[in-house]
Design a protein around this motif. Structure first.
Motif, PDB file in Angstrom:
ATOM      1  N   TRP A  25       0.823  -1.205   0.000  1.00  0.00           N
ATOM      2  CA  TRP A  25       0.000   0.000   0.000  1.00  0.00           C
ATOM      3  C   TRP A  25       0.859   1.258   0.000  1.00  0.00           C
ATOM      4  O   TRP A  25       0.491   2.256  -0.609  1.00  0.00           O
ATOM      5  CB  TRP A  25      -0.940   0.002   1.199  1.00  0.00           C
ATOM      6  CG  TRP A  25      -2.117  -0.918   1.060  1.00  0.00           C
ATOM      7  CD1 TRP A  25      -2.543  -1.556  -0.071  1.00  0.00           C
ATOM      8  CD2 TRP A  25      -3.029  -1.304   2.090  1.00  0.00           C
ATOM      9  NE1 TRP A  25      -3.656  -2.314   0.200  1.00  0.00           N
ATOM     10  CE2 TRP A  25      -3.973  -2.179   1.510  1.00  0.00           C
ATOM     11  CE3 TRP A  25      -3.118  -1.006   3.436  1.00  0.00           C
ATOM     12  CZ2 TRP A  25      -5.008  -2.733   2.244  1.00  0.00           C
ATOM     13  CZ3 TRP A  25      -4.146  -1.564   4.177  1.00  0.00           C
ATOM     14  CH2 TRP A  25      -5.093  -2.414   3.580  1.00  0.00           C
ATOM     15  N   LYS A  28       2.176   1.293  -3.797  1.00  0.00           N
ATOM     16  CA  LYS A  28       1.203   1.266  -4.900  1.00  0.00           C
ATOM     17  C   LYS A  28      -0.028   2.126  -4.666  1.00  0.00           C
ATOM     18  O   LYS A  28      -0.707   2.495  -5.619  1.00  0.00           O
ATOM     19  CB  LYS A  28       0.761  -0.172  -5.155  1.00  0.00           C
ATOM     20  CG  LYS A  28       1.893  -1.054  -5.631  1.00  0.00           C
ATOM     21  CD  LYS A  28       1.438  -2.481  -5.796  1.00  0.00           C
ATOM     22  CE  LYS A  28       2.638  -3.352  -6.134  1.00  0.00           C
ATOM     23  NZ  LYS A  28       2.344  -4.763  -5.960  1.00  0.00           N
ATOM     24  N   ARG A  29      -0.346   2.428  -3.434  1.00  0.00           N
ATOM     25  CA  ARG A  29      -1.594   3.149  -3.152  1.00  0.00           C
ATOM     26  C   ARG A  29      -1.385   4.422  -2.345  1.00  0.00           C
ATOM     27  O   ARG A  29      -2.334   4.976  -1.814  1.00  0.00           O
ATOM     28  CB  ARG A  29      -2.565   2.237  -2.424  1.00  0.00           C
ATOM     29  CG  ARG A  29      -2.850   1.003  -3.253  1.00  0.00           C
ATOM     30  CD  ARG A  29      -4.176   0.466  -2.981  1.00  0.00           C
ATOM     31  NE  ARG A  29      -4.383  -0.705  -3.826  1.00  0.00           N
ATOM     32  CZ  ARG A  29      -5.259  -1.611  -3.585  1.00  0.00           C
ATOM     33  NH1 ARG A  29      -6.031  -1.513  -2.547  1.00  0.00           N
ATOM     34  NH2 ARG A  29      -5.403  -2.631  -4.389  1.00  0.00           N
ATOM     35  N   GLU A  30      -0.134   4.835  -2.239  1.00  0.00           N
ATOM     36  CA  GLU A  30       0.193   6.090  -1.565  1.00  0.00           C
ATOM     37  C   GLU A  30      -0.356   6.171  -0.141  1.00  0.00           C
ATOM     38  O   GLU A  30      -0.907   7.187   0.280  1.00  0.00           O
ATOM     39  CB  GLU A  30      -0.264   7.281  -2.397  1.00  0.00           C
ATOM     40  CG  GLU A  30       0.387   7.316  -3.763  1.00  0.00           C
ATOM     41  CD  GLU A  30      -0.146   8.437  -4.648  1.00  0.00           C
ATOM     42  OE1 GLU A  30      -1.025   9.188  -4.212  1.00  0.00           O
ATOM     43  OE2 GLU A  30       0.335   8.536  -5.778  1.00  0.00           O
ATOM     44  N   TRP A  50      -7.175   8.055   5.222  1.00  0.00           N
ATOM     45  CA  TRP A  50      -6.823   7.401   3.962  1.00  0.00           C
ATOM     46  C   TRP A  50      -7.773   6.220   3.689  1.00  0.00           C
ATOM     47  O   TRP A  50      -8.282   6.064   2.580  1.00  0.00           O
ATOM     48  CB  TRP A  50      -5.370   6.944   4.040  1.00  0.00           C
ATOM     49  CG  TRP A  50      -4.840   6.212   2.865  1.00  0.00           C
ATOM     50  CD1 TRP A  50      -4.403   6.745   1.689  1.00  0.00           C
ATOM     51  CD2 TRP A  50      -4.641   4.799   2.758  1.00  0.00           C
ATOM     52  NE1 TRP A  50      -3.951   5.740   0.864  1.00  0.00           N
ATOM     53  CE2 TRP A  50      -4.087   4.542   1.498  1.00  0.00           C
ATOM     54  CE3 TRP A  50      -4.870   3.723   3.622  1.00  0.00           C
ATOM     55  CZ2 TRP A  50      -3.762   3.262   1.064  1.00  0.00           C
ATOM     56  CZ3 TRP A  50      -4.551   2.444   3.201  1.00  0.00           C
ATOM     57  CH2 TRP A  50      -4.009   2.227   1.933  1.00  0.00           C
ATOM     58  N   LYS A  55      -9.031   4.586  -0.279  1.00  0.00           N
ATOM     59  CA  LYS A  55      -7.738   4.320  -0.926  1.00  0.00           C
ATOM     60  C   LYS A  55      -7.243   2.898  -0.702  1.00  0.00           C
ATOM     61  O   LYS A  55      -6.410   2.416  -1.450  1.00  0.00           O
ATOM     62  CB  LYS A  55      -6.676   5.301  -0.416  1.00  0.00           C
ATOM     63  CG  LYS A  55      -7.040   6.747  -0.568  1.00  0.00           C
ATOM     64  CD  LYS A  55      -6.882   7.198  -1.975  1.00  0.00           C
ATOM     65  CE  LYS A  55      -7.209   8.677  -2.082  1.00  0.00           C
ATOM     66  NZ  LYS A  55      -6.453   9.356  -3.066  1.00  0.00           N
ATOM     67  N   ASP A  58      -9.896  -2.491  -3.054  1.00  0.00           N
ATOM     68  CA  ASP A  58      -9.468  -3.134  -4.297  1.00  0.00           C
ATOM     69  C   ASP A  58     -10.503  -2.846  -5.367  1.00  0.00           C
ATOM     70  O   ASP A  58     -11.375  -3.656  -5.651  1.00  0.00           O
ATOM     71  CB  ASP A  58      -9.382  -4.649  -4.093  1.00  0.00           C
ATOM     72  CG  ASP A  58      -7.985  -5.171  -4.218  1.00  0.00           C
ATOM     73  OD1 ASP A  58      -7.089  -4.410  -4.618  1.00  0.00           O
ATOM     74  OD2 ASP A  58      -7.790  -6.361  -3.920  1.00  0.00           O
TER      75      ASP A  58
END
Length: 81
Positions: A25, A28-30, A50, A55, A58
């Protein structure tokens, strides 16, 4: 509200996921994380915001999960059920 910094292990336990998921995370997901030396540290209020913003979800898997629950798609395990 806690203003103490949490470790990767602590934030993983807090969210109920693995440490590998946390590292994924971050890249890839900031996911909001702060590097302190070699260690990643987290503020729970930043992570909570977040997660609430969606965020951590999936998005690409959303339809696959609903199709599987509805019995659509290929049978599991290669058997004809």
């Amino acid at each position: 509200m806690s203003d103490r910094w949490m470790s990767v292990e602590e934030i993983a336990g807090y969210l109920g996921v693995s440490k590998d998921t946390i590292y994924g995370w971050i890249t890839k997901r900031e996911m909001p994380a702060h590097k302190v030396g070699r260690l990643w540290k987290f503020k729970s209020d930043e992570v909570d915001s977040w997660v609430r913003a969606g965020k951590a979800s999936d998005e690409g898997n959303e339809h696959a999960v609903s199709d599987a629950r509805a019995g659509k798609g290929a049978p599991r395990g290669g058997r004809n059920e």
